[in-house]
Motif scaffolding. Structure first.
Motif, PDB file in Angstrom:
ATOM      1  N   LYS A  51      -4.518 -20.678  -6.479  1.00  0.00           N
ATOM      2  CA  LYS A  51      -4.511 -19.507  -5.599  1.00  0.00           C
ATOM      3  C   LYS A  51      -3.093 -19.214  -5.138  1.00  0.00           C
ATOM      4  N   LYS A  71      -2.118 -11.132  -6.866  1.00  0.00           N
ATOM      5  CA  LYS A  71      -2.653  -9.789  -6.671  1.00  0.00           C
ATOM      6  C   LYS A  71      -2.199  -9.229  -5.340  1.00  0.00           C
ATOM      7  N   ALA A 122      -3.315  -6.089  -2.703  1.00  0.00           N
ATOM      8  CA  ALA A 122      -4.364  -5.114  -2.353  1.00  0.00           C
ATOM      9  C   ALA A 122      -5.554  -5.209  -3.298  1.00  0.00           C
ATOM     10  N   LYS A 123      -5.821  -6.385  -3.796  1.00  0.00           N
ATOM     11  CA  LYS A 123      -7.010  -6.714  -4.565  1.00  0.00           C
ATOM     12  C   LYS A 123      -7.011  -6.152  -5.985  1.00  0.00           C
ATOM     13  N   TYR A 124      -6.409  -4.972  -6.185  1.00  0.00           N
ATOM     14  CA  TYR A 124      -6.521  -4.310  -7.489  1.00  0.00           C
ATOM     15  C   TYR A 124      -5.218  -4.290  -8.278  1.00  0.00           C
ATOM     16  N   SER A 128      -2.155  -6.209 -10.042  1.00  0.00           N
ATOM     17  CA  SER A 128      -1.747  -7.509 -10.571  1.00  0.00           C
ATOM     18  C   SER A 128      -0.235  -7.530 -10.720  1.00  0.00           C
ATOM     19  N   THR A 150      -2.546  -2.366 -13.269  1.00  0.00           N
ATOM     20  CA  THR A 150      -3.917  -2.285 -12.766  1.00  0.00           C
ATOM     21  C   THR A 150      -4.777  -1.603 -13.827  1.00  0.00           C
TER      22      THR A 150
END
Length: 900
Positions: free
Chosen positions: A446, A495, A497-499, A501, A550
């Protein structure tokens, strides 16, 4: 009725059972049977047997010895034992079993005094002979009209026998030799003598389309047939092909033997003998084939091929070909002599042999003009080969963490047009698996810190550039270059903002060389010269990079009741940044005192791994990848899910922006894409390069946008397209079935597009293996005879390519061609093929080849014709299909007239 009897005790049991019966009475009366329309009774064949006993000297002599084992017998209608004749009569589906001997026939007569048996056919109610005898002893099987066999001596006389011998020829495949003889004498288990025999591989043994007639022969099952005078018959017509004696091998497995040559006449080299030689199986794993050619003008050729294989270990082959080419005759002005050769090696190791090490080889090297000038023109497409490539590689993996993979590879690439040969002898590669030093070995990693990883890669090679004339001589090592490169890439990913890469990292590079090339001014020559300095030297450099990407999905639904239910557009944008400093410390300046012009150089020029970077790199790169697919209602009403159809398999845009450039910061935009249509039968690939900058009158790019110079937003500098399309008669058959189904489909509309498809092999010419046939593996009798114009099988392959070049506004079409290949089976036994193409730029046809093939049941006929061009020629062949007799052939050919 079924029973068992031991004939050694048979007479005693009979006397006890029958008591006072007279000698004229039957020992056992026929069992009652249900009539089935055949009122025939078992004939009394004792007279016939007595006649057989008096025929010739081949008769089996009676014996009074008792049988050593039980005889089991059975018959469908009845078993009749005659005390008077001392015989047992079996009628209708009669069977006898004794040790390893099995006999089945319509009628069988067993003489239990002489231990002999006679078997024959019976007539049915229509007067036709049925239930031919079937005789099997061990693995040998015979199907005669009648047979007489002695259990004691195991000798037999057989009339009109038919037997099949399976000859296994190893990698060449197996063929069944059918042996027919009017009269056969079985001497023992391994020797038969034949009189008036026929040998054939035809599937029809009653009326074969060809056979070899032998007057007398010795037949050893599964080994050989040795015959006297023999000659070939075709449809019962004798041919001039005859031999005073003949030998036919039937041995199971590979056996050594002579390979029959081809005889012919070459217009430039006179009479010839081609492909004659010897086949030798060295052991169970390796064989050797040696063949050669001889021409009356002094030309000759030699070829050696070895194939080897060991299950679960390795397999491969070695092929060496050499030819001495003589043109004209000694004493003439046009006399010349040259030699050409070709070496091919292939080796592959089974992964089961050793999972941690592997040896493989693929070698193809030799004279540049071998395939174009070879006297064996049996692989026409090879004449178009422009490169010969070879690779031999050994790799080993050390699995202990961190695992390391090491490989040694020797490569060769030869340009047959320029005769330039590039070699690496060898290349050493070593790589350590990716490790994560700041994260536990097991579990999910992580964040940016735990995902930091690094590798180590080593690449070292000794490179040589030479010519075919210097190849394999000491001169080829004069220009050798030795070097090594070390790389340590470090990277991490995470990552945002989650989306989004993100990937970031850098690479350290260290280059070693054992020879450098500094420059200096030579006053005597009055020019700058390059010296060669031996010894170890090195340079290092590094670079940094980061990338952001993304995936965006766009879905458009139209409803499940529509034919096209939905569209999905997938966009994958990405932007990356790269930075690398300039390593000017490795560069020097030399002044040409004659001209006063300074020149910048580095001593690492011309080394195997290039030069240090000069000038800082600081640029952004942009990319946009697209795919477009549709969800379509399946025509199959039983399907539960709709069908996915790709509209665009790919549509990609790429460009970059150089922050260090004073002008022309934006590079041309590269566009590539591809799709398949017509139910995946047509492949379309395209590409283009679009420059946002204008050019001046000399064709040089200037720092002015093309739109500002009065042009469009982009200037197309190059474009290309490649379209492949295949179709065949089977696709139209499928279309007809689908249309019939759609007549009952309420959702079908007028937008239906006919399918098309076919094969894509042999598009640019077929390899000419004239001993094989396109009809192999297919029984012509099982093929439905087509109605002309409705069910004639055919296929067609098309390949269209075009290239456009407009870098300096020249607007040239540099490549524009259409290649095609098609086959049509006019009948189940007639096949016609054509491969060709047209070059619209050169305004001429490419290599064109016609192929005609005829299936003649046991024979196949082929005629290949190249009507024009550099390799104009023709070839005619007719021969027996079976590998066992494939030397029974006739062929004639021409040779290309432009041998160089």
């Amino acid at each position: 009725m079924q029973s068992k009897i031991h004939l050694g005790l048979f007479l005693g049991l009979v006397l006890m059972a029958v008591g006072g019966l007279s000698a004229q009475e039957d020992l056992v009366k026929p069992l009652p049977i249900k009539a089935v329309g055949d009122t025939l009774r078992a004939p009394d064949l004792s007279d016939l047997l007595r006649k057989i006993d008096t025929v010739g000297t081949d008769s089996v002599q009676p014996s009074s010895s008792a049988l050593m084992d039980q005889v089991r017998y059975t018959a469908k209608d009845y078993v009749r034992i005659s005390q008077k004749d001392q015989k047992i009569y079996l009628y209708n589906e009669a069977e006898i079993y004794y040790q390893d001997t099995e006999l089945k026939a319509g009628v069988i007569v067993l003489d239990y005094i002489n231990n002999e048996v006679y078997a024959g056919r019976i007539r049915d109610s229509l007067g036709n002979y049925t239930q031919l005898p079937y005789f099997k002893q061990g693995s040998n099987e015979v199907i005669p009209d009648s047979i007489r066999f002695n259990f004691d001596t195991e000798k037999a006389i057989i009339w009109n026998s038919r037997t099949e011998q399976q000859a296994d020829l190893g990698t060449m495949g197996g063929d069944a030799m059918k042996v027919y003889a009017e009269r056969t004498k079985k001497e023992n288990d391994s020797v038969y003598f034949l009189s008036e025999g026929k040998l054939t591989t035809s599937s029809d043994t009653i009326n074969p389309d060809y056979y070899i007639r032998v007057r007398k022969a010795k037949f050893v099952p599964n080994k050989k047939v040795i015959a006297g005078f023999s000659n070939l018959y075709i449809v019962d017509v004798p041919t001039p092909i005859a031999l005073p004696f003949a030998y036919f091998p039937l041995t199971t497995g590979r056996t050594a033997g002579i390979l029959m040559p081809t005889f012919g006449m070459d217009p430039d080299r006179g009479f010839f003998i081609q492909n004659g030689g010897y086949y030798l199986p060295l052991n169970d794993f390796v064989d050797l084939t040696v063949t050669g050619d001889l021409y009356s003008n002094g030309s000759y050729g030699f070829r050696a091929q070895s194939v080897y294989a060991k299950r679960y270990k390795y397999r491969g082959n070695f092929n060496f070909r050499y030819e001495n080419l003589v043109t004209s005759q000694k004493g003439f002005d046009d006399y010349s002599r040259s030699t050409i050769y070709n070496i091919q090696i292939s080796h592959s190791q089974d992964s089961k042999a050793n999972p941690n090490s592997r040896l493989s080889a693929s070698v193809n090297l030799g004279s540049s003009q071998y395939f174009r000038n070879s006297l064996i023109q049996q692989n026409l497409p090879n004449t178009q080969v422009n490169n010969l490539s070879s690779s031999i590689s050994y790799s080993r993996t050390f699995p202990t963490y961190p695992s390391v993979n090491v490989s040694l590879t020797a490569t060769q690439n030869q340009n047959t047009n320029t005769d330039v040969v590039d070699l690496t002898l060898p290349t050493l590669q070593a790589s350590m698996e990716r490790i994560f030093p700041l994260a536990p070995r097991d579990g999910i990693k992580k964040g940016a810190i735990q995902n930091i990883n690094l590798q180590y890669n080593l690449n070292g090679r000794y490179g040589i550039r030479t010519t075919t004339d210097e190849f394999l001589t000491g001169a080829m090592f004069e220009n050798g270059r030795l070097g090594a490169e070390h790389q340590i890439p470090i990277s991490t990913n995470f990552k945002i903002a989650k989306y989004l890469s993100v990937t970031a990292g850098g690479t350290y590079r260290d280059v070693w060389t054992w020879e450098t090339y500094p420059q200096r001014y030579d006053p005597e020559l009055e020019q700058v010269v390059t010296d060669t300095i031996g010894g170890f030297d090195r340079f290092n450099e590094y670079s940094l990079s980061a990338a952001l990407g993304t995936t965006v999905y766009g879905t458009f639904n139209f409803g499940e009741d529509k034919k096209v239910q939905a569209l999905r557009h997938i966009i994958r944008p990405n932007v990356s940044y790269g930075y690398a400093p300039s390593f000017d410390q490795y560069y020097e300046e030399v002044i040409n005192e004659a001209t006063g012009v300074p020149t910048s150089f580095t001593r690492f020029q011309n080394t195997p791994y290039g030069t240090p970077r000069q000038g800082r790199s600081n640029a952004f790169s942009f990319g946009l990848a697209n795919t477009l697919e549709a969800k379509v209602r399946d025509k199959d009403t039983t399907a539960l899910e709709p069908k996915k159809v790709f509209i665009l398999n790919s549509f990609n845009l790429n460009t970059s922006y150089n922050l260090e450039a004073d002008s022309l910061k934006l590079s041309p935009i590269n566009l590539t894409g591809g799709t398949t249509i017509l139910d995946n039968k047509m492949n379309i690939n395209f590409g283009a390069s679009m420059d946002p900058y204008a050019i001046d009158n000399t064709g040089r790019r200037i720092n002015t946008l093309n739109i500002s110079a009065g042009g469009g937003l982009f200037r197309v500098t190059s474009a290309r397209a490649n379209i492949g399309y295949t179709l065949s008669s089977t696709d139209f058959e499928r279309d007809r079935q689908e249309r019939e189904e759609e007549e009952q489909d309420p959702y079908s509309g007028s937008n239906y597009v006919a399918n098309s498809g076919g094969r894509t092999d042999d598009l640019f010419g077929a390899a000419n293996d004239f001993n094989s046939s396109a009809f192999e593996g297919r029984d012509p009798a099982s093929v439905e005879t087509p109605i002309f114009g409705t069910k004639i099988p055919w296929n067609l392959s098309l390949q269209y390519a075009v290239t456009y070049n407009n870098a300096a506004r020249q607007g040239d079409i540099t490549n524009h061609s259409l290649m095609f290949r098609g086959n049509i089976e006019l009948t189940p036994k007639w096949r016609v093929g054509l491969s060709s193409g047209y070059d619209f730029v050169g305004k001429g046809f490419t290599l064109t080849q016609f192929q005609f093939e005829r299936d003649l049941n046991s024979f196949h006929l082929k005629f290949d014709w190249t009507p024009f061009g550099d390799f104009e020629r023709w070839y005619f062949f007719i021969g027996i299909k079976a590998n066992l007799l494939k030397d029974l052939k006739w062929e004639n050919r021409s040779q290309p007239s432009n041998i160089r």
